[in-house]
Motif scaffolding. Structure first.
Motif, mmCIF file in Angstrom:
data_model
loop_
_atom_site.group_PDB
_atom_site.id
_atom_site.type_symbol
_atom_site.label_atom_id
_atom_site.label_comp_id
_atom_site.label_asym_id
_atom_site.label_seq_id
_atom_site.Cartn_x
_atom_site.Cartn_y
_atom_site.Cartn_z
ATOM 1 N N ILE A 1 -0.368 8.521 2.175
ATOM 2 C CA ILE A 1 -1.261 7.788 3.071
ATOM 3 C C ILE A 1 -1.549 8.670 4.271
ATOM 4 O O ILE A 1 -0.625 9.103 4.963
ATOM 5 C CB ILE A 1 -0.629 6.444 3.513
ATOM 6 N N ARG B 1 0.838 -1.205 0.000
ATOM 7 C CA ARG B 1 0.000 0.000 0.000
ATOM 8 C C ARG B 1 0.869 1.249 0.000
ATOM 9 O O ARG B 1 0.606 2.208 -0.724
ATOM 10 C CB ARG B 1 -0.914 0.006 1.228
ATOM 11 N N GLU C 1 0.521 4.043 -3.175
ATOM 12 C CA GLU C 1 -0.203 5.298 -2.974
ATOM 13 C C GLU C 1 0.775 6.463 -2.848
ATOM 14 O O GLU C 1 1.836 6.327 -2.264
ATOM 15 C CB GLU C 1 -1.084 5.218 -1.719
#
Length: 72
Positions: free
Chosen positions: A67, A60, A64
């Motif tokens: 975050i 993740r 991204e």
């Protein structure tokens, strides 16, 4: 977060997280003399370990742009 390899800093990714949350995830702070801020607490930690302690997967984090953990 930055990774330093052979003295060269490279941005790995960005987290927006309250300082208290990061402080709670880390232990063993030490005092170090910072060039521009004087003596400050510091903690060297791998970004993989910090992500794990914050509950963010490396996949993740890499996928991204930012975050935001301020509301989690």
């Amino acid at each position: 977060m930055y990774s330093v390899i052979y003295g060269i800093e490279e941005e790995v990714g960005k987290l927006l997280v309250p300082a208290e949350v990061v402080d709670g995830a880390l232990d063993n702070w030490s005092l170090e003399n910072h060039v521009t801020m004087g003596e400050q607490k510091t903690r060297q930690i791998s970004w993989h370990l910090l992500l794990r302690r914050l509950g963010v997967s490396a996949d993740r984090f890499k996928s991204e742009d930012l975050i935001d953990l301020t509301n989690e």
